[in-house]
Design a protein around this motif. Structure first.
Motif, short mmCIF file in Angstrom:
data_model
loop_
_atom_site.label_atom_id
_atom_site.label_comp_id
_atom_site.label_asym_id
_atom_site.label_seq_id
_atom_site.Cartn_x
_atom_site.Cartn_y
_atom_site.Cartn_z
N HIS A 222 -27.33 -38.64 -79.36
CA HIS A 222 -28.01 -38.63 -78.07
C HIS A 222 -29.49 -38.25 -78.22
O HIS A 222 -30.33 -38.77 -77.51
N GLN A 223 -29.78 -37.36 -79.16
CA GLN A 223 -31.16 -36.92 -79.35
C GLN A 223 -32.05 -38.05 -79.85
O GLN A 223 -33.24 -38.03 -79.64
N LEU B 186 -35.60 -41.39 -70.57
CA LEU B 186 -36.37 -41.95 -69.48
C LEU B 186 -36.62 -40.84 -68.48
O LEU B 186 -35.69 -40.14 -68.08
N THR B 187 -37.88 -40.66 -68.13
CA THR B 187 -38.23 -39.62 -67.19
C THR B 187 -38.96 -40.25 -66.01
O THR B 187 -39.90 -41.03 -66.20
N ILE B 188 -38.50 -39.92 -64.82
CA ILE B 188 -39.15 -40.40 -63.59
C ILE B 188 -39.44 -39.18 -62.74
O ILE B 188 -38.53 -38.41 -62.42
N ALA B 189 -40.70 -39.03 -62.36
CA ALA B 189 -41.14 -37.89 -61.54
C ALA B 189 -40.64 -36.57 -62.12
O ALA B 189 -40.07 -35.75 -61.42
N GLU B 190 -40.81 -36.40 -63.42
CA GLU B 190 -40.44 -35.21 -64.15
C GLU B 190 -38.93 -34.93 -64.16
O GLU B 190 -38.51 -33.81 -64.39
N HIS B 191 -38.13 -35.95 -63.88
CA HIS B 191 -36.67 -35.81 -63.94
C HIS B 191 -36.15 -36.73 -65.04
O HIS B 191 -36.45 -37.93 -65.05
N ASP B 192 -35.40 -36.14 -65.98
CA ASP B 192 -34.79 -36.94 -67.04
C ASP B 192 -33.65 -37.76 -66.44
O ASP B 192 -32.83 -37.24 -65.68
N ILE B 193 -33.63 -39.03 -66.80
CA ILE B 193 -32.58 -39.92 -66.34
C ILE B 193 -31.48 -39.93 -67.40
O ILE B 193 -31.74 -40.16 -68.58
N GLU B 194 -30.27 -39.69 -66.97
CA GLU B 194 -29.13 -39.60 -67.87
C GLU B 194 -28.79 -40.98 -68.45
O GLU B 194 -28.84 -41.99 -67.75
N HIS B 195 -28.46 -41.01 -69.75
CA HIS B 195 -28.00 -42.23 -70.39
C HIS B 195 -26.51 -42.39 -70.13
O HIS B 195 -25.73 -41.47 -70.36
N VAL B 196 -26.10 -43.55 -69.61
CA VAL B 196 -24.69 -43.82 -69.36
C VAL B 196 -24.31 -45.17 -69.96
O VAL B 196 -25.16 -46.02 -70.19
N GLU B 197 -23.02 -45.34 -70.22
CA GLU B 197 -22.52 -46.60 -70.78
C GLU B 197 -22.52 -47.70 -69.73
O GLU B 197 -22.80 -48.85 -70.02
N ASN B 198 -22.17 -47.35 -68.48
CA ASN B 198 -22.21 -48.31 -67.38
C ASN B 198 -22.33 -47.57 -66.06
O ASN B 198 -22.09 -46.37 -65.99
N PHE B 199 -22.74 -48.30 -65.03
CA PHE B 199 -22.88 -47.72 -63.71
C PHE B 199 -22.73 -48.84 -62.68
O PHE B 199 -22.77 -50.03 -63.01
N THR B 200 -22.55 -48.46 -61.43
CA THR B 200 -22.40 -49.42 -60.34
C THR B 200 -23.69 -49.46 -59.53
O THR B 200 -24.21 -48.41 -59.13
N ASN B 201 -24.20 -50.67 -59.30
CA ASN B 201 -25.40 -50.86 -58.50
C ASN B 201 -25.13 -52.00 -57.53
O ASN B 201 -24.81 -53.11 -57.94
N LEU B 202 -25.22 -51.71 -56.23
CA LEU B 202 -24.96 -52.69 -55.19
C LEU B 202 -23.60 -53.36 -55.39
O LEU B 202 -23.43 -54.55 -55.19
N GLY B 203 -22.63 -52.58 -55.81
CA GLY B 203 -21.28 -53.09 -55.99
C GLY B 203 -21.03 -53.80 -57.29
O GLY B 203 -19.91 -54.20 -57.58
#
Length: 143
Positions: free
Chosen positions: A6-7, A12-29
């Protein structure tokens, strides 16, 4: 994935927030995979369409709603759920089969007629046609 693996991934950082790395996610279904594999999304869509169909079972079994209205509801509610974003899908035999199975199952439920009954009815009609043929015609066909 281990902490060491993972290191090595860029964060990815947006507005000083680290974005978590995931294998998959749901977007708009739609199910988005980090590998670009769309089969999970396709299967999710088919499952969602089956769920929509199941929730409408009172409509499909209603005797006061015409078959034409049921088919219009099926085409406007279930089919769009099953085919949302299908333009991006990879065409595989597996997904094609799953879509066809869903479609046949839904139509059989709406029409209240198993395919085997339709085949039997058509065979009976054909038998009637053959039995009504003049005997001269039978001889002409076989010579």
């Amino acid at each position: 994935m281990t902490v060491a693996q993972h290191q090595h991934r860029p964060l990815l950082t947006i507005a000083e927030h680290d974005i978590e790395h995931v294998e998959n996610f749901t977007n708009l279904g739609s199910n988005i995979s980090n590998t670009g594999d769309l089969e999970k999304d396709e299967q999710t869509r088919i499952g969602q369409a089956a769920g929509v169909f199941k929730r409408l079972r009172n409509i499909w079994s209603s005797k006061s709603i015409t078959t034409a209205t049921k088919l219009r509801l099926y085409m406007s509610l279930v089919i769009p759920t099953a085919t949302y974003a299908c333009e991006t899908w990879t065409k595989t035999a597996s997904i094609t089969n799953e879509l066809d199975v869903l479609h046949r199952r839904c139509l059989r439920s709406i029409l209240k007629s198993p395919l085997s009954d339709i085949v039997s009815d058509r065979r009976k009609i054909m038998t009637g046609h053959v039995l009504r043929l003049p005997t001269e015609r039978d001889r002409q066909v076989w010579q």
